[in-house]
Design an enzyme around this catalytic site. Sequence first.
Site, mmCIF file in Angstrom:
data_model
loop_
_atom_site.group_PDB
_atom_site.id
_atom_site.type_symbol
_atom_site.label_atom_id
_atom_site.label_comp_id
_atom_site.label_asym_id
_atom_site.label_seq_id
_atom_site.Cartn_x
_atom_site.Cartn_y
_atom_site.Cartn_z
ATOM 1 N N CYS A 2 0.833 -1.201 0.000
ATOM 2 C CA CYS A 2 0.000 0.000 0.000
ATOM 3 C C CYS A 2 0.867 1.251 0.000
ATOM 4 O O CYS A 2 2.048 1.217 0.291
ATOM 5 C CB CYS A 2 -0.914 0.000 1.221
ATOM 6 S SG CYS A 2 -1.853 -1.529 1.408
ATOM 7 N N ARG A 27 1.230 1.783 -5.857
ATOM 8 C CA ARG A 27 1.425 0.769 -4.817
ATOM 9 C C ARG A 27 0.123 0.120 -4.374
ATOM 10 O O ARG A 27 0.126 -0.816 -3.571
ATOM 11 C CB ARG A 27 2.117 1.402 -3.603
ATOM 12 C CG ARG A 27 3.521 1.894 -3.883
ATOM 13 C CD ARG A 27 4.137 2.478 -2.625
ATOM 14 N NE ARG A 27 4.325 1.467 -1.605
ATOM 15 C CZ ARG A 27 5.407 0.720 -1.442
ATOM 16 N NH1 ARG A 27 6.426 0.880 -2.254
ATOM 17 N NH2 ARG A 27 5.486 -0.151 -0.468
ATOM 18 N N TRP A 74 -3.879 -1.654 -1.280
ATOM 19 C CA TRP A 74 -3.933 -2.913 -2.021
ATOM 20 C C TRP A 74 -4.462 -3.940 -1.040
ATOM 21 O O TRP A 74 -3.823 -4.236 -0.031
ATOM 22 C CB TRP A 74 -2.549 -3.311 -2.536
ATOM 23 C CG TRP A 74 -2.565 -4.481 -3.466
ATOM 24 C CD1 TRP A 74 -2.797 -4.467 -4.816
ATOM 25 C CD2 TRP A 74 -2.339 -5.857 -3.117
ATOM 26 N NE1 TRP A 74 -2.725 -5.737 -5.325
ATOM 27 C CE2 TRP A 74 -2.450 -6.621 -4.312
ATOM 28 C CE3 TRP A 74 -2.082 -6.521 -1.922
ATOM 29 C CZ2 TRP A 74 -2.292 -8.007 -4.334
ATOM 30 C CZ3 TRP A 74 -1.926 -7.895 -1.945
ATOM 31 C CH2 TRP A 74 -2.019 -8.626 -3.139
ATOM 32 N N ASN A 98 0.707 -0.686 6.264
ATOM 33 C CA ASN A 98 1.105 -1.512 5.128
ATOM 34 C C ASN A 98 1.708 -2.785 5.684
ATOM 35 O O ASN A 98 2.554 -2.739 6.577
ATOM 36 C CB ASN A 98 2.126 -0.777 4.258
ATOM 37 C CG ASN A 98 2.500 -1.554 3.015
ATOM 38 O OD1 ASN A 98 1.844 -2.526 2.656
ATOM 39 N ND2 ASN A 98 3.549 -1.113 2.340
ATOM 40 N N GLY A 99 1.265 -3.951 5.180
ATOM 41 C CA GLY A 99 1.795 -5.225 5.655
ATOM 42 C C GLY A 99 0.682 -6.170 6.061
ATOM 43 O O GLY A 99 -0.491 -5.970 5.725
ATOM 44 N N GLU A 485 8.970 -12.766 -20.706
ATOM 45 C CA GLU A 485 8.727 -11.400 -20.261
ATOM 46 C C GLU A 485 7.709 -10.704 -21.155
ATOM 47 O O GLU A 485 6.845 -9.959 -20.671
ATOM 48 C CB GLU A 485 10.054 -10.627 -20.227
ATOM 49 C CG GLU A 485 9.941 -9.151 -19.920
ATOM 50 C CD GLU A 485 9.397 -8.844 -18.531
ATOM 51 O OE1 GLU A 485 9.090 -7.657 -18.287
ATOM 52 O OE2 GLU A 485 9.262 -9.764 -17.700
ATOM 53 N N LYS A 489 4.181 -9.117 -19.822
ATOM 54 C CA LYS A 489 3.774 -7.734 -20.038
ATOM 55 C C LYS A 489 2.375 -7.666 -20.651
ATOM 56 O O LYS A 489 1.554 -6.846 -20.252
ATOM 57 C CB LYS A 489 4.777 -7.020 -20.956
ATOM 58 C CG LYS A 489 6.055 -6.638 -20.271
ATOM 59 C CD LYS A 489 5.831 -5.546 -19.232
ATOM 60 C CE LYS A 489 6.897 -5.565 -18.169
ATOM 61 N NZ LYS A 489 6.785 -6.626 -17.187
ATOM 62 N N GLU A 492 -0.374 -8.786 -18.040
ATOM 63 C CA GLU A 492 -0.587 -8.001 -16.833
ATOM 64 C C GLU A 492 -1.210 -6.638 -17.094
ATOM 65 O O GLU A 492 -1.878 -6.087 -16.214
ATOM 66 C CB GLU A 492 0.699 -7.863 -16.010
ATOM 67 C CG GLU A 492 1.817 -7.074 -16.611
ATOM 68 C CD GLU A 492 3.077 -7.111 -15.736
ATOM 69 O OE1 GLU A 492 2.984 -7.426 -14.539
ATOM 70 O OE2 GLU A 492 4.165 -6.814 -16.268
ATOM 71 N N HIS A 508 5.642 -30.605 -27.627
ATOM 72 C CA HIS A 508 5.470 -31.468 -26.460
ATOM 73 C C HIS A 508 4.206 -31.130 -25.674
ATOM 74 O O HIS A 508 4.136 -31.389 -24.469
ATOM 75 C CB HIS A 508 6.699 -31.382 -25.560
ATOM 76 C CG HIS A 508 7.940 -31.933 -26.200
ATOM 77 N ND1 HIS A 508 8.193 -33.277 -26.325
ATOM 78 C CD2 HIS A 508 8.983 -31.292 -26.800
ATOM 79 C CE1 HIS A 508 9.338 -33.460 -26.948
ATOM 80 N NE2 HIS A 508 9.849 -32.266 -27.244
ATOM 81 N N LYS A 607 2.907 -2.315 -7.247
ATOM 82 C CA LYS A 607 4.285 -2.206 -7.714
ATOM 83 C C LYS A 607 5.266 -2.996 -6.846
ATOM 84 O O LYS A 607 6.121 -3.706 -7.356
ATOM 85 C CB LYS A 607 4.686 -0.727 -7.741
ATOM 86 C CG LYS A 607 6.070 -0.465 -8.283
ATOM 87 C CD LYS A 607 6.134 -0.784 -9.757
ATOM 88 C CE LYS A 607 7.491 -0.516 -10.365
ATOM 89 N NZ LYS A 607 7.588 -1.018 -11.735
#
Length: 612
Positions: A2, A27, A74, A98-99, A485, A489, A492, A508, A607
């Site tokens: 957050c 965040r 968040w 935050n946490g 990657e 991108k 997300e 396969h 983030k």
Amino acid sequence: MCGIVGYIGDQKAEPILMNGLRCLEYRGYDSAGLAFLYKGDFQIARAKGKLSELEQKIQDKNFPATIGIGHTRWATHGKPDEINAHPHFSKDVVLVHNGIIENYRELKSRLLENKHQIVSETDTEIICHLIQDHLDQGKEFESALHAALAELHGAFSLVILHRADPETIYTARMGSPLVVGQKQGESFVASDIPALLAHTNDVAYLHDGEMAVLSRNGIRFTDFKGNVVEKEFNRITWTAAQAEKSGYKHFMLKEIHEQPRVLADTLMGRVHRDTLDVDLAEANELLKQIAHNDRAQIQIIACGTSWHAGLVGKYWIENLAKIPVSVDLSSEFRYRQPLVNDNTLVVAISQSGETADTLAAIRESKQRGAKVLSICNVLESSIPRESDQTVYTLAGPEIGVASTKAFTTQMAVLYMIAVKLAFYGEHLEKSEAADRIQALLELPNVMKSFLRKGMASLDSIVEKIYQQEHCYFLGRGMQFPIMLEGALKLKEISYVHAEGYAGGEMKHGPIALIEEGIPVVASAIRDDLYEKMISNVQEIKARGAMVFALVSEGDEDLADQFDDVIAIPKTHADLNPFLTTLPLQLLAYHVADRKGTDVDQPRNLAKSVTVE
């Protein structure tokens, strides 16, 4: 994860806090809130959704207070709604957090037995009532706070107001970042530097188990028992302008275009044309020890995009330095009884320096005797402090949740590490070194030119992908992690389901997913696996896929074999990942923008992942 901000001074707090929250919204953006202390009363405003919802809610309200705290969330405990939004409060205490508090259920049960009225689903509200419980027992505020902190298990950063003390903001940190700043007559606190840059560049970082007590006259540092902690302030070279869009539509697009500059910054002073050498002053001795140890091994640990950088680094280090490398997701590493020891160099990669899983993996590694070299973008963050040495990337503030320029600078540091290890191990001839170092020094300009002239087929490819539900990415060798990657991108920020595969693995199993019209992005540049990759792509094409290929400049004649191609400028073969990354980032960006998704703040993401 957050965003937290706090202010005390001689100005109205509300505009300062709102500006800080705008800088920190990357965040977390499930809900937001403010709290002020004015004439002995709390004024609290909270709203579900993005910061704009809070702005709308308070636009006709007046908050004259010159002390306050703010939060953008968040969600961890409890759904994202107004009741669960921060700040949370009890009779005499209001705070943001935050946490994650791991023992909140036990604490909640005890507080309910003591007749506390708890209305939200969060672990945060428990902290307010826990401090209040100690206040109700007759303790002074700091004693009550120390007693409450001693009972909390988990990770937290806290910023707190006490109704009876309009001259003080209290903060505490355990496992979740907090940074404080000051100037004459004003003090600031935030969970990340960008929130402070408009006001001060003089900052200090709280470490685990530390508190900062903010007033108009300065900042006092203690531990959780009240013992004085001596702490120095650092001058941050980032500017407020670096954390703004500078005319770009989104932060992500700005950060993609900043990559040539931040790559040059990261190489500057470390790669020397005249001596054909790489100098990583922070890490040279550690790398020399590994290069001269016949039993040495390297273990890379990282999450998300940083993990993909680590996978590319594995190819470089093994190819150039001939040292075996393993690459693990930090979240899995510490639960598999890893075989690291005093012959192991653990390379930990994190943009924020606060990634909880990577931090835990570092601690596990050090307990087993390994040395830790971290690659990080944030000075004095937790991961560098717990590492033996750190090589800092110089990407500057990265605001877009989807990492771009941090990825490029992480790869740059990994390549320098590979070259330096090869020098120490005498695996690199002077002529080979000269070619690589010359190409590395020229790379920022090659990237800048590539971005400036544009990619002719990109718009066409975007139009063919943005309405699709699925997209697959194929690569071989060091192009494989680049395609992982690229898939990350796209998924997300555009929410298109995307997967990356090694070209040789398609037959396969994944080829069963290929049907008429499915888009596939493939790296078909001229490298050691070029012919094999062309064959793999033809297998996909034969089953009806639309194939969009990255090809080497001069290979545009391959266009008749694919639906569209993007030509990649020539550079040393080792450095192709830096260039093939660019069109994949831009593809993801433009698909997301075409779909109208929130590019900089994709749903459910934040983030900096500071919880496990």
